[in-house]
Design a protein around this motif. Structure first.
Motif, PDB file in Angstrom:
ATOM      1  N   TYR A   7       0.851  -0.961  -0.186  1.00 10.83           N
ATOM      2  CA  TYR A   7      -0.119   0.082  -0.114  1.00 10.83           C
ATOM      3  C   TYR A   7       0.856   1.402  -0.174  1.00 10.83           C
ATOM      4  CZ  TYR A   7      -3.940  -3.060   1.192  1.00 10.83           C
ATOM      5  OH  TYR A   7      -4.906  -4.036   1.513  1.00 10.83           O
ATOM      6  N   ASN A   8       1.820   1.354   0.881  1.00 11.05           N
ATOM      7  CA  ASN A   8       2.915   2.450   1.020  1.00 11.05           C
ATOM      8  C   ASN A   8       4.186   1.670   1.381  1.00 11.05           C
ATOM      9  OD1 ASN A   8       3.105   2.341   3.827  1.00 11.05           O
ATOM     10  ND2 ASN A   8       0.758   3.070   3.937  1.00 11.05           N
ATOM     11  N   LYS A   9       5.119   2.551   1.506  1.00 11.63           N
ATOM     12  CA  LYS A   9       6.604   2.232   1.668  1.00 11.63           C
ATOM     13  C   LYS A   9       6.792   1.491   2.822  1.00 11.63           C
ATOM     14  CE  LYS A   9       8.176   6.726   3.333  1.00 11.63           C
ATOM     15  NZ  LYS A   9       9.058   7.681   3.108  1.00 11.63           N
ATOM     16  N   ASN A  10       5.858   1.708   3.979  1.00 14.59           N
ATOM     17  CA  ASN A  10       6.099   0.970   5.181  1.00 14.59           C
ATOM     18  C   ASN A  10       5.175  -0.260   5.349  1.00 14.59           C
ATOM     19  OD1 ASN A  10       7.612   3.222   6.077  1.00 14.59           O
ATOM     20  ND2 ASN A  10       5.593   4.463   6.399  1.00 14.59           N
ATOM     21  N   THR A  11       4.381  -0.712   4.548  1.00 19.25           N
ATOM     22  CA  THR A  11       3.744  -1.963   4.419  1.00 19.25           C
ATOM     23  C   THR A  11       4.661  -3.057   4.638  1.00 19.25           C
ATOM     24  OG1 THR A  11       2.091  -0.930   3.065  1.00 19.25           O
ATOM     25  CG2 THR A  11       1.979  -3.445   3.270  1.00 19.25           C
ATOM     26  N   LYS A  12       4.356  -3.804   5.488  1.00 18.23           N
ATOM     27  CA  LYS A  12       5.470  -4.729   5.726  1.00 18.23           C
ATOM     28  C   LYS A  12       5.289  -6.058   4.914  1.00 18.23           C
ATOM     29  CE  LYS A  12       6.034  -3.443  10.824  1.00 18.23           C
ATOM     30  NZ  LYS A  12       5.800  -3.979  12.180  1.00 18.23           N
ATOM     31  N   LEU A  13       4.092  -6.200   4.602  1.00 13.55           N
ATOM     32  CA  LEU A  13       4.023  -7.309   3.387  1.00 13.55           C
ATOM     33  C   LEU A  13       3.934  -6.842   2.245  1.00 13.55           C
ATOM     34  CD1 LEU A  13       0.881  -8.922   5.355  1.00 13.55           C
ATOM     35  CD2 LEU A  13       3.322  -9.920   5.336  1.00 13.55           C
ATOM     36  N   GLY A  14       4.146  -7.859   1.307  1.00 13.59           N
ATOM     37  CA  GLY A  14       3.952  -7.461  -0.046  1.00 13.59           C
ATOM     38  C   GLY A  14       5.088  -6.981  -0.931  1.00 13.59           C
ATOM     39  N   GLN A  15       4.898  -6.759  -2.107  1.00 10.65           N
ATOM     40  CA  GLN A  15       6.262  -6.249  -2.949  1.00 10.65           C
ATOM     41  C   GLN A  15       5.858  -4.836  -3.365  1.00 10.65           C
ATOM     42  OE1 GLN A  15       8.050  -9.819  -5.137  1.00 10.65           O
ATOM     43  NE2 GLN A  15       5.918 -10.233  -5.140  1.00 10.65           N
ATOM     44  N   ASP A  16       6.782  -4.080  -4.205  1.00  8.58           N
ATOM     45  CA  ASP A  16       6.692  -3.045  -4.884  1.00  8.58           C
ATOM     46  C   ASP A  16       7.090  -2.998  -6.145  1.00  8.58           C
ATOM     47  OD1 ASP A  16       9.402  -2.981  -4.366  1.00  8.58           O
ATOM     48  OD2 ASP A  16       9.442  -1.282  -3.085  1.00  8.58           O
ATOM     49  N   TRP A  17       7.332  -3.836  -7.033  1.00  5.40           N
ATOM     50  CA  TRP A  17       8.010  -4.023  -8.392  1.00  5.40           C
ATOM     51  C   TRP A  17       7.113  -3.225  -9.441  1.00  5.40           C
ATOM     52  CZ3 TRP A  17       5.202  -6.419 -12.072  1.00  5.40           C
ATOM     53  CH2 TRP A  17       4.168  -7.189 -11.786  1.00  5.40           C
ATOM     54  N   ALA A  18       5.690  -3.237  -9.100  1.00  2.00           N
ATOM     55  CA  ALA A  18       4.799  -2.758 -10.028  1.00  2.00           C
ATOM     56  C   ALA A  18       4.290  -1.488  -9.640  1.00  2.00           C
ATOM     57  CB  ALA A  18       3.529  -3.564 -10.248  1.00  2.00           C
ATOM     58  N   GLY A  19       4.940  -0.910  -8.329  1.00  5.13           N
ATOM     59  CA  GLY A  19       4.499   0.482  -7.737  1.00  5.13           C
ATOM     60  C   GLY A  19       4.025   0.193  -6.299  1.00  5.13           C
ATOM     61  N   LEU A  20       3.615   1.191  -5.600  1.00  2.00           N
ATOM     62  CA  LEU A  20       2.836   1.342  -4.480  1.00  2.00           C
ATOM     63  C   LEU A  20       1.272   1.567  -4.827  1.00  2.00           C
ATOM     64  CD1 LEU A  20       5.258   3.673  -2.482  1.00  2.00           C
ATOM     65  CD2 LEU A  20       4.975   0.941  -2.187  1.00  2.00           C
ATOM     66  N   VAL A  21       0.393   0.702  -4.435  1.00  2.00           N
ATOM     67  CA  VAL A  21      -0.900   0.692  -4.866  1.00  2.00           C
ATOM     68  C   VAL A  21      -1.796   0.718  -3.613  1.00  2.00           C
ATOM     69  CG1 VAL A  21      -2.700  -0.340  -5.891  1.00  2.00           C
ATOM     70  CG2 VAL A  21      -0.346  -0.991  -6.614  1.00  2.00           C
ATOM     71  N   GLU A  22      -2.136   2.160  -3.284  1.00  2.00           N
ATOM     72  CA  GLU A  22      -3.024   2.480  -2.158  1.00  2.00           C
ATOM     73  C   GLU A  22      -4.470   2.233  -2.612  1.00  2.00           C
ATOM     74  OE1 GLU A  22      -4.518   3.402   0.676  1.00  2.00           O
ATOM     75  OE2 GLU A  22      -2.797   3.805   1.894  1.00  2.00           O
ATOM     76  N   VAL A  23      -5.627   2.319  -1.972  1.00  2.00           N
ATOM     77  CA  VAL A  23      -6.778   2.039  -2.209  1.00  2.00           C
ATOM     78  C   VAL A  23      -7.377   2.915  -3.260  1.00  2.00           C
ATOM     79  CG1 VAL A  23      -9.017   1.743  -1.414  1.00  2.00           C
ATOM     80  CG2 VAL A  23      -7.206   1.136  -0.007  1.00  2.00           C
ATOM     81  N   LYS A  24      -7.087   4.313  -3.547  1.00  2.00           N
ATOM     82  CA  LYS A  24      -7.636   5.076  -4.493  1.00  2.00           C
ATOM     83  C   LYS A  24      -6.743   4.879  -5.646  1.00  2.00           C
ATOM     84  CE  LYS A  24      -8.484  10.181  -4.957  1.00  2.00           C
ATOM     85  NZ  LYS A  24      -8.451  11.535  -4.567  1.00  2.00           N
ATOM     86  N   THR A  25      -5.675   4.476  -5.718  1.00  2.00           N
ATOM     87  CA  THR A  25      -4.914   3.974  -7.025  1.00  2.00           C
ATOM     88  C   THR A  25      -5.415   2.873  -7.389  1.00  2.00           C
ATOM     89  OG1 THR A  25      -2.925   4.956  -5.922  1.00  2.00           O
ATOM     90  CG2 THR A  25      -2.625   3.403  -7.835  1.00  2.00           C
ATOM     91  N   ALA A  26      -5.889   1.748  -6.607  1.00  2.00           N
ATOM     92  CA  ALA A  26      -6.548   0.611  -7.068  1.00  2.00           C
ATOM     93  C   ALA A  26      -7.886   0.976  -7.687  1.00  2.00           C
ATOM     94  CB  ALA A  26      -6.693  -0.390  -5.918  1.00  2.00           C
ATOM     95  N   TYR A  27      -8.613   1.881  -7.384  1.00  2.00           N
ATOM     96  CA  TYR A  27      -9.913   2.392  -7.594  1.00  2.00           C
ATOM     97  C   TYR A  27      -9.722   3.483  -8.941  1.00  2.00           C
ATOM     98  CZ  TYR A  27     -14.689   4.239  -7.815  1.00  2.00           C
ATOM     99  OH  TYR A  27     -15.993   4.492  -8.114  1.00  2.00           O
ATOM    100  N   GLY A  28      -8.637   3.879  -9.174  1.00  2.00           N
ATOM    101  CA  GLY A  28      -8.533   4.966  -9.985  1.00  2.00           C
ATOM    102  C   GLY A  28      -8.144   4.719 -11.525  1.00  2.00           C
ATOM    103  N   TRP A  29      -9.089   3.789 -12.032  1.00  2.00           N
ATOM    104  CA  TRP A  29      -8.739   3.363 -13.342  1.00  2.00           C
ATOM    105  C   TRP A  29      -9.907   2.942 -13.836  1.00  2.00           C
ATOM    106  CZ3 TRP A  29      -8.150  -2.037 -15.491  1.00  2.00           C
ATOM    107  CH2 TRP A  29      -8.412  -2.913 -14.181  1.00  2.00           C
ATOM    108  N   ASN A  30     -10.112   2.920 -15.254  1.00  2.00           N
ATOM    109  CA  ASN A  30     -11.292   2.353 -15.992  1.00  2.00           C
ATOM    110  C   ASN A  30     -10.876   1.231 -16.707  1.00  2.00           C
ATOM    111  OD1 ASN A  30     -13.542   1.914 -17.554  1.00  2.00           O
ATOM    112  ND2 ASN A  30     -13.724   3.944 -18.520  1.00  2.00           N
ATOM    113  N   PRO A  31     -11.462   0.009 -16.543  1.00  2.00           N
ATOM    114  CA  PRO A  31     -11.032  -1.208 -17.419  1.00  2.00           C
ATOM    115  C   PRO A  31     -11.372  -1.025 -18.790  1.00  2.00           C
ATOM    116  CG  PRO A  31     -12.110  -1.925 -15.217  1.00  2.00           C
ATOM    117  CD  PRO A  31     -12.196  -0.339 -15.350  1.00  2.00           C
TER     118      PRO A  31
END
Length: 538
Positions: free
Chosen positions: A429-453
């Motif tokens: 979610y952000n640089k402090n998230t302990k789990l996950g990866q960041d090779w595709a970027g940081l994906v906060e909730v608004k970022t996850a929502y902010g696109w039109n398939p």
């Protein structure tokens, strides 16, 4: 007793009677945008469940002078056998919390929850109509899938404590309304990687339960990778004996599903309206298979088991006939125990397979899948090898252009959208998230929502989109709590993008609806990420 009739006349705003005027007075606005109806409330008034639904329904007509109360003698009544499984699911959810027997009855004779067929044709195969009267909640649908989706909405109209596993105090009330609803896309998916870290059948079922609540209808199970082979193949037993013996980090054990366990998972998903799509990644991401059988390697030597997280180093031997005998045996056995239409062949990150070999490989594998009655889906790289428009490429890239995918869309292929920098649930979610990866970027909730398939990839329009899938890779995830922390609240974001109309896409309206799920998740014991971008309901 006949079911109480739903309110007559077309939905707002075409018909505004006395009751409708009261509704409009009570609300700040009823915004109609295309076919989407968004109901917002004044700041001085607490939102009702009708303003807190995720995904957002197509049309909501509130009836503020009506409330339905579920009572101890209420029955779940079905007028068609196609509604039986949805009725059983609803009863299994509500019996523990209410303490009510909630008998399932054939035919409509009394007060309670009623599941009928013959919904408005416009709702299609997955849609439903839901009408709340003083004596009944009536869900109409044309298929079992539609009834499952109607029940998902009814669950959110009940208090959050309705999801509890122990008896709670009532009342169990549902606000009066008429809802007409159907999905934007036919495919709303979630994927779980059980190859990097293995998850038990009970853990997988827990995730299936969680995704089902948001009208997800496909569950993609990533069953093989460099780190592990997770499904018993009876004609190749070493795949699980050796390839299923470890995972990322080196934990040892029988880390795989028997075919009976897999069949049970498939059946369990079906009882929640979900179709399982099995994936066996190839020709890359295959080290677990290469460690199990020497003959799958060009040099005839087994590879050592791998417990790291690098990608792109493995490949089946493209030139050997035994490779295709192996693949055919896998496809044959798995297809026989998988009732769904789709078989996922992976095809991504085959970095150690030359392009000519990749084409040669796919030219032999795609007919095998078809031979056993399945439709191939795979990560989008594979689509450059074929012009078969029945196949489904799953786009996972991070750019907004892909020439091969655009060409496939122009030919007529339907594209499943999973851009990694938008909807990969394992991204931090952000640089402090302990789990996950960041090779595709940081994906906060608004970022996850902010696109039109339907307007994300150049050359791939709305009519070329099959749907949206949210993959969850597990290199860093070991427990159900880890899964939940990365999936929630972004999994419901993917559900909204796949179900709700493009016209209803609005972060400022979506965020409070998402935040309203918090109390329900607490009752369910879901270990979610409380993003500061979301106004969480207390």
């Amino acid at each position: 007793m006949s079911p109480s009739p739903p309110p007559q006349g077309p939905p707002l705003p075409w018909r505004i009677g006395v009751k409708s005027k009261r509704v409009l007075t009570a609300l700040t606005a009823l915004v109609i945008a295309g076919s989407g109806v968004l109901v917002t409330t004044p700041s001085a008034t607490a939102a009702t469940p009708l303003q807190e639904l995720v995904p957002q329904p197509v049309q909501i007509q509130p009836h503020t002078d009506i409330t339905f109360t579920l009572t101890t003698d209420a029955k779940i009544q079905i007028a068609t056998d196609s509604a039986r499984k949805p009725a059983e699911l609803l009863a299994s959810i509500l019996r523990p919390s209410t303490g009510f027997p909630l008998t399932i009855a054939d035919g409509v004779t009394s007060e309670g929850i009623v599941l009928l067929n013959n919904a408005d044709p416009k709702v299609g195969q997955d849609g439903y109509q839901l009408d709340v009267t003083p004596k009944q909640v009536i869900i109409r649908a044309n298929t079992t899938a539609g009834h499952f989706n109607g029940i998902s909405t009814l669950r959110q109209l009940l208090p959050p404590k309705a999801e509890a596993k122990t008896k709670q105090a009532g009342p169990w009330q549902v606000p009066g309304a008429s809802i007409l609803d159907y999905p934007r896309y036919q495919h709303r998916g979630a994927m779980l990687d059980v190859a990097r870290h293995f998850f038990t059948p009970d853990q997988v079922k827990r995730y299936i339960d969680q995704i089902a609540a948001f009208k997800i209808n496909y569950f993609h199970l990533h069953l093989s990778d460099d780190q592990g082979w997770r499904l018993e193949i009876k004609s190749w037993p070493e795949l699980t004996k050796i390839g299923g013996s470890t995972e990322v980090g080196g934990r040892k054990g029988n880390l795989y599903y028997t075919q009976d366990q897999y069949k049970d998972l498939v059946a369990y998903a079906q009882t929640r309206g979900i179709t399982v799509i099995p994936e066996f990644d190839m020709p890359g991401h295959t080290n677990a298979a290469l460690a199990s059988y020497a003959e799958l390697n060009c040099d005839g030597k087994k590879r050592p088991l791998y417990t790291g997280t690098d990608v792109g180093f493995s490949s089946l031997c493209i030139s050997k006939d035994i490779t295709y005998k192996f693949i055919e045996d896998v496809v044959k056995e798995v297809s026989a125990i998988t009732p769904g239409q789709y078989f996922h062949i992976g095809g991504d990150e085959a970095l150690s397979t030359p392009d000519a070999d990749f084409v040669k490989f796919m030219n032999r594998v795609l007919p095998i899948v078809k031979k056993y009655g399945k439709t191939t889906t795979g990560w989008h790289e594979f689509i450059k090898t074929t012009k078969d428009t029945s196949l489904v490429p799953q786009f996972w890239g991070t750019e907004t252009s892909d020439a091969n995918v655009a060409a496939a869309a122009q030919r007529g292929n339907k594209i499943l959208m999973s851009p990694a920098n938008r909807i990969y649930l394992d991204m931090k979610y952000n640089k402090n998230t302990k789990l996950g990866q960041d090779w595709a970027g940081l994906v906060e909730v608004k970022t996850a929502y902010g696109w039109n398939p339907g307007a994300y990839l150049n050359g791939v329009g709305e009519n070329s989109i099959r749907g949206v899938e949210a993959p969850l890779w597990t290199e860093t995830l070991k427990t159900s709590a880890d899964i939940e922390y990365m999936a929630f609240p972004r999994l419901p974001v993917a559900a909204e993008l796949g179900w709700s109309t493009a016209a209803s896409h609005n972060w400022d309206k979506f965020a409070p609806r998402l935040g309203a799920q918090g109390p329900r998740w607490k009752v369910q014991g879901i270990s979610y990420y409380a993003s500061t971008q979301v106004p969480w309901k207390k």
